[in-house]
Design a protein around this motif. Structure first.
Motif, PDB file in Angstrom:
ATOM      1  N   ALA A 162      43.680  11.950  39.565  1.00 19.19           N
ATOM      2  CA  ALA A 162      44.142  10.893  38.663  1.00 19.19           C
ATOM      3  C   ALA A 162      45.636  10.655  38.814  1.00 19.19           C
ATOM      4  O   ALA A 162      46.100   9.505  38.828  1.00 19.19           O
ATOM      5  CB  ALA A 162      43.815  11.266  37.216  1.00 19.19           C
ATOM      6  N   GLY A 212      42.300   8.790  32.807  1.00 20.44           N
ATOM      7  CA  GLY A 212      42.086   9.594  34.001  1.00 20.44           C
ATOM      8  C   GLY A 212      41.051   9.064  34.968  1.00 20.44           C
ATOM      9  O   GLY A 212      40.769   9.689  35.996  1.00 20.44           O
ATOM     10  N   PHE A 213      40.444   7.905  34.665  1.00 24.34           N
ATOM     11  CA  PHE A 213      39.422   7.315  35.539  1.00 24.34           C
ATOM     12  C   PHE A 213      38.282   8.284  35.821  1.00 24.34           C
ATOM     13  O   PHE A 213      37.624   8.211  36.861  1.00 24.34           O
ATOM     14  CB  PHE A 213      40.032   6.862  36.871  1.00 24.34           C
ATOM     15  N   GLU A 214      38.044   9.236  34.911  1.00 18.96           N
ATOM     16  CA  GLU A 214      36.994  10.252  35.075  1.00 18.96           C
ATOM     17  C   GLU A 214      37.185  11.060  36.364  1.00 18.96           C
ATOM     18  O   GLU A 214      36.224  11.503  36.983  1.00 18.96           O
ATOM     19  CB  GLU A 214      35.600   9.609  35.043  1.00 18.96           C
ATOM     20  N   LEU A 215      38.439  11.211  36.749  1.00 19.91           N
ATOM     21  CA  LEU A 215      38.772  12.022  37.917  1.00 19.91           C
ATOM     22  C   LEU A 215      39.405  13.326  37.454  1.00 19.91           C
ATOM     23  O   LEU A 215      39.823  13.460  36.308  1.00 19.91           O
ATOM     24  CB  LEU A 215      39.757  11.267  38.820  1.00 19.91           C
ATOM     25  N   ASP A 216      39.456  14.304  38.370  1.00 15.46           N
ATOM     26  CA  ASP A 216      40.188  15.512  38.013  1.00 15.46           C
ATOM     27  C   ASP A 216      41.683  15.178  37.944  1.00 15.46           C
ATOM     28  O   ASP A 216      42.135  14.148  38.436  1.00 15.46           O
ATOM     29  CB  ASP A 216      39.926  16.638  39.020  1.00 15.46           C
ATOM     30  N   LYS A 217      42.451  16.058  37.327  1.00 20.88           N
ATOM     31  CA  LYS A 217      43.857  15.770  37.021  1.00 20.88           C
ATOM     32  C   LYS A 217      44.652  15.430  38.277  1.00 20.88           C
ATOM     33  O   LYS A 217      45.421  14.454  38.297  1.00 20.88           O
ATOM     34  CB  LYS A 217      44.474  16.996  36.335  1.00 20.88           C
TER      35      LYS A 217
END
Length: 486
Positions: free
Chosen positions: A163, A155-160
């Protein structure tokens, strides 16, 4: 376990026995120069080795169909295995073989041209529009599907939402490159490796079922409908299990490899054989659905909570551990991506054939590909929940049309048409019945009305075909140039 291996053995026997019957009836000629040799352009017409073409073809046609479809079909019980075996041998592989080999005989043309040469100009124009719409839908859904799976894993430390958007952009960029670059640059190099991963994944999961001591088909092998929600087997099971038995999407993919075939005798292992390979993969996942989950109700509970993707995740992680499960999930992600890019590529070639725009020059490829991807991107912004419900029906309808075109081709060339006309009639009954009774369509007839109408429609189509066939003058040593029956 015995019945699983018996089903696999029957599929393999079907390739060696019935596949030879189909090949002989078509009249594959090793001495005939193929489009790959006669029209080589370094872009789409590129001669490749048969082994490489087979692996590419298998990955092109696979998508998520031989996994998600059989998982959903497993709810009906072991009858799903029977349809996968019989459908693959007598319908799906025949369909794929003729879709590929008619293209070979027609200078590598896309499937709308092959249909038009045999069913007439109206059918060709209908197929041009129908195929492009279908391919756009396939391509776009096969962007969003893997993007969501990848966002769950990386998820690249992103929100869903963010991402998913990032992965959608990455996959679209890859699709664009695979669509415009020569077929041997990306597809020809990566797909054989991806196909091997797909086969290893299916084999690994089957092996772990045995190693872990699972009882295959714990509820027996009866053919009764055991669907936990009571959905009727006819015609829904034949629509649900599409790519694992017969799929019209394959007809859009086979011409891609028809332009790379070194000689006609390669057609049986590549086109007929790839469908048998997909049938085996479908058997694996249908068996997993009926064996890993001890009851249809248990399988239905997981499907209700997360769909077929949740089943794949749970089965792969449990049987193969975290690492093996992750690799299995990656394999499932590769499947839609490897079909999505060839869906856009096939759409480009259909438009090029229709508009007579040569594709050797990269500028002309961009002229078609750029608008195609703009439309695809815009479609990703719409709601696909309703549209996707029509995909199974559209998929099988396309397969039915191609089978009728193959039957007419055989009549025109003085061959035995039954190998195509019988499955065409059966699939006509499936599609017509589904159109009558499915809740997503306007008719919504009761089965007591819809079933007879569907069967009668198929009977009428067969009678009309036979009447037309009797009036058709068989061409001696019939040339394979464009022409129409009658």
């Amino acid at each position: 376990m015995f019945y699983f291996f018996l089903a696999c053995a029957l599929l393999i026997a079907g390739y060696f026995i019935y596949g030879k019957v189909v090949e002989a009836n078509f009249g594959a000629d090793q001495c005939r120069v193929t489009p790959a040799c006669r029209m080589e352009d370094g872009v789409d017409y590129v001669k490749m080795s048969p082994a490489k073409i087979y692996l590419i073809q298998l990955l092109n046609i696979a998508g998520l169909g031989p996994i998600f479809g059989p998982i959903l079909g497993a709810l009906y019980g072991p009858a799903a295995l029977v349809w996968i075996v019989l459908g693959s041998i007598f319908a799906g592989a025949v369909h794929d073989y003729f879709a590929g080999m008619m293209s070979v005989r027609y200078d590598g043309k896309s499937i709308p041209d092959a249909v038009g040469y045999n069913l007439g100009k109206f059918a060709k124009q209908f197929m041009n529009v129908f195929s492009i719409v279908l391919l756009l839908l396939v391509g776009v859904v096969f962007v969003l599907g893997p993007a969501k799976l990848l966002a769950n894993k990386i998820g690249f430390e992103l929100d869903k939402t963010a991402a998913v958007a990032v992965w959608t952009g990455i996959i679209f960029a890859y699709y664009f490159l695979a669509t415009i670059l020569p077929v041997d640059k990306i597809i020809g190099r990566l797909y054989p490796l991806f196909a091997v991963c797909l086969l290893v994944m299916a084999g690994g999961l089957s092996t772990m079922l045995i190693v872990d001591g699972y009882t295959f088909f714990p509820n027996g092998i009866g053919l009764a409908n055991v669907h936990p929600t009571g959905l009727p087997m006819w015609p829904l099971m034949f629509i649900t299990i599409a790519c694992g038995a017969i799929s019209g999407f394959h007809a859009t993919q086979s011409p891609l490899m028809a332009r790379c075939l070194p000689d006609e005798k390669c057609g049986r292992p590549i086109f007929y054989g790839a469908m048998i390979g997909e049938g085996i993969i479908a058997l694996v996942w249908a068996t997993l659905g009926m064996t890993f989950y001890q009851t249809p109700e248990a399988l239905q509970a997981v499907l209700a909570s997360g769909g077929p993707a949740a089943v794949v995740d749970q089965v792969a992680t449990t049987l193969m551990g975290p690492i093996g499960g992750f690799l299995a999930i990656i394999g499932v992600i590769i499947l839609p991506i490897s079909s999505g890019d060839t869906a856009f590529r096939a759409a480009r070639l259909i438009i090029a054939d229709f508009t007579n725009v040569g594709q050797r020059d990269v500028a002309k490829r961009l002229m078609i590909a750029v608008p195609l991807f703009v439309v695809g991107y815009l479609i990703t912004k719409t709601d696909f929940n309703i549209i996707w419900r029509y995909f199974g029906f559209s998929n099988q309808t396309l397969a039915t049309i191609v089978l009728w075109a193959a039957a007419v081709y055989l009549v025109r060339h003085g061959k035995i048409h039954w190998i195509a006309s019988i499955p065409a009639t059966f699939m006509t009954a499936v599609c017509a019945t589904y159109l009558c009774v499915a809740p997503e369509f306007a008719l919504k007839f009761d089965s007591s009305v819809g079933y007879p109408i569907g069967i009668a429609t198929a009977a009428v189509c067969f009678v009309l075909f036979m009447l037309k066939a009797r009036k058709t003058v068989v061409e001696v040593d019939a040339p394979d140039s464009p022409g129409t029956i009658g």
